[in-house]
Every structure is written in C-alpha cells, then in structure tokens.
Design a protein around this motif. Sequence first.
Motif: not given
Length: 463
Positions: A146, A175-176, A202-206
């Motif tokens: 991550t 979980d992100s 991958k995203q920003n934040g959870i």
Amino acid sequence: MATNAAARRQRILIRALYTGVLIVLARTVYLIITTAPSTTTTTNMTTPHESSWKADTDEQLVKYYSSVFQDLISDGILTVDSRTLTIGAESPQYIAALREAGIAYSKAIKKNVRFPFMNNSFDLQFSAHSGLDSSAYPGELSSELTRTLKPEGYLIIHTESKDSYSLNSLLDLFDSFKLIRSREVPVQHWSIPRIREVILKKQNGILRRRRNLAGSCSVPAYKKELIQNSEPLIAEEPMKPWISLKRNLKNIKYLPSMADISFKTRYIYIDVGARNYGSSIGSWFKKLYPKQNKPFKIFAVESDKRFHQEYKSKKKITLLPYAAWVRNESLFFEINRQPNIKNEDKGRGMGRAQSAQTSTSFLGDLNKIQGFDFANWVKNSFTEKDFVVVKMDIEGTEFDIIRKMVETGAICLIDEMFLECHYNRWRRCCKGERSSKYQNEYNECMELFSSLREKGVLVHQWW
Ligand SMILES: *[C@@H]1O[C@H](CO)[C@@H](O)[C@H](O)[C@H]1NC(C)=O
Ligand SMILES: *[C@@H]1O[C@H](CO)[C@@H](O)[C@H](O)[C@H]1NC(C)=O
Ligand SMILES: *[C@@H]1O[C@H](CO)[C@@H](O)[C@H](O)[C@H]1NC(C)=O
C-alpha cells in the motif's frame, strides 16, 4: 529356474527401491530450494543481467505470465510506461514476461516485509501466488504494498484462496483499495494451482469500513454461513450439566476447521479467567485448537495472585493481572471458603464481582482486586484485520461484560468465542436442587448465546 525368477524379482525390487530413494532425494532438494530464506532482489532493467538468469528461466512460466500481463494491457490496466513491482518466488520469469509485453521498468521482491522503495513508487504491483499467499506476515506485506503504490495505481493479486472467509480477509487487508474485479483464471502450468485473480485500485483514504464499530456489527453472508454450519446450541437445559456440557466439547466446530484463516494481520488468543496455565491454555488451546500453523499471541487475563508466578516463566504469554470488568476500578470478589461444599465447584475460587463501593461491609470474606475495562481494552488493542479468539469463564460477570462489549462494538472484533455461561444449574450432589451460586437461569444463557450468534460472533457453549 525358480531361483532365477527370485533373483530377477529381487533385482526389480531393488531398482524400485532405488528409484523411490531418488525421488525422495529429488523432492528434498526441491523443497530446500523453494524454502530458501527469502531475499530481496531488485533488478534494474536498464542494466539486465540476461545471461545470469536465462538458464533457469522456465519458458512455460514466462509464457503464462506474459499472457497475464498482455491481458492487463488490453484492459488498460498496464501500459508500457508503467513502473512495476512483482512479488513472488519466480522473479526472473515475471521480469522476462513483463519485458516480452514491452514493459521496461520492473522491480522484484521475494516476499520481504520491508521494501527498499520510496512511498508511491509504482503504477502497478503484481503478487504471484507465491507472494502474499505464502507470506508469514501478510499484514506487514500489505502495508508495504500500500505504501509503495501510487494513488490510482493497481494491485494484481494471484491467490489460491479457496473460501470466502480467506478471500474477505485478504480484501480487508487492503481497505484503502477499490475492488475492480475478482475471477478465477485458467492456468496451464503444472506448478501453479487453481488461481483467483483479484484486481484492486488504490484510493485516497480508507474506503471499506465493513463493520460499524459504534453500533451493531454487520454480518456478511459468509459469516452467517459459518455460524449456521457450526454445532447447534443445546436448547434444553441439561439435567446433568456436569456431563452434558463437557461432552459437548466433541461437537464443537472450530472456525479454523471450517475456513481458511490466512490473510489476518495477527492471530490472538485471549483467555479471560485463565486460572493456571494447565487449566485451559496448556490443556486445550495449545493442544486442541486448530491453529493452521499460525503464530498465536496469547493473553491470560487472571486477577488471582496465586496464578501469577507461573505466568512469569512463560515468556510467550502476556499476563494481564486484572479481572475483566466494565470499568477500571477496584473490585471485591467473594471467595468460596466453605470446606464442605462438594467438589462440583472445585478450583473455582472466585464468585461474582461487585464493585468496591457496594460491598465494603463484607470485607472479611472478600478479596480486593483490580478490575479493568475489558471491552475498551479489546477495542484499543485489536482491529478487524486480526483474528481474535476469546475464552471466557468469569463466574457470572459475563452478562455485564458482554453487554458492554456489544454497546461499544468490541464484540465485532471477536472471531470466535468459547463462553461458559453461569446459571443456577442442577447440582450433582443433591438431586432436585439447584446451585444457589448464580441467579441467572438457563434460558437467559440461551438468549445470550443466540444474540451473540445473531451478531455474527461464532460462540460456543463451554463447560
Ligand atoms: C539503473 O541503471 C541505470 C543505468 O545504469 C542507473 O543510472 C540507475 O541509477 C540504476 N538505478 C538503480 C535504482 O539502480
Ligand atoms: C510513507 O508512507 C507511510 C505510510 O503511509 C507514512 O507513515 C510515511 O510518513 C510516508 N513517508 C513519507 C516520506 O512521506
Ligand atoms: C484501564 O486499565 C487499562 C489496563 O491497565 C489501561 O490500559 C487503560 O488505559 C485504563 N483506562 C482508563 C480509562 O484508565
């Protein structure tokens, strides 16, 4: 003639044995090779050492991985400019395959848990089935993946995960990330088993908070199914509880006997009301609980000082020398000192907890101990990514503690629980007489067990 035939048979037998030994030897060598300590190999593709690894490059494997990467290219997930990282045992093959697909920049790691790379270094990461699947520390490996992947970057995981429990544990580690797709892929290579390909972005934040910790736990279908498949609760109050409840041990369906518990960050066993080491940690958890070779960290929660010395010599067990309670406060426990009581309660010294303020008048017969807020401790110490097993035998206080665990959401963090529920059971000594030690009735215990199962906790009736 007869001796000739016998001699031939003997020769054949010897040859067969010889071949057997060779096969065993060959397998041993293979195992040694494949279990060699993991190392980090970073390959700088602008200066390839072709000759050094070409010899052991398995063409079939390269072909297979090449098709995997080609598919990713046609889906627009991988481009020739992508900076890539591969995880797994066969790094020369992944790198050769990437190069065949036109990707020049690639690094390879053999399941290390500390990457020598900066944050946000890669556009795409590929974990082969010998990567995350065979890591002893999937939690740490997932954090490193991550950390080093760029936002909007892709993580491709090949996993042998066979059931929804382990697949969901795997997804929980990331979980992100957003799940792009998950599907079984055909593999044509003898060394690779049935593979599921999972693509995450991958995203920003959870993103995925799967359970709401403040309120009720959300119970996904795969957990409901596990609970349905576990042993049924004993609905009728047993006439001879000292026999029936003990016998029930044989019916227990342990969670790790029904599901693959890989892909958890940590494995935790908490023995609440642990008594001495042999009472359940040594005699039951160590010996009988199926651990799937995972390294379990053990906590013994025990307020009785008589047992503390023994735990000092057990370096791998963390002793919490307190009584599990709903607040941090001093408590008094009744001590059962009556010598004539028949041994149905033998070895269970402690009675129900009362808070200090209300029981000062009984000081003579009471023992002062430190209570601690068990629900809060669970919430502060563990996450949903951990696999947490609890055994609880706390002499009637379970009703208070579990209520608090439900209120705070700490209960959602427990994967499997072994609970002794204390009620006014029939006595062994005296027919038709109930024990006066506990006020609750059997049906209240049943309600407690059923409500826990409804909340997604796989709870077992304990003796
Ligand atoms: C890769 O090789 C190039 C050319 O030799 C060199 O300039 C670069 O520093 C190398 N990168 C790493 C990370 O070793
Ligand atoms: C790299 O990422 C980690 C984890 O997200 C973070 O704790 C750390 O501060 C980051 N380092 C830098 C130099 O940004
Ligand atoms: C309660 O006690 C535990 C264990 O000693 C401690 O970790 C925790 O911080 C305490 N909580 C409060 C609110 O004092």
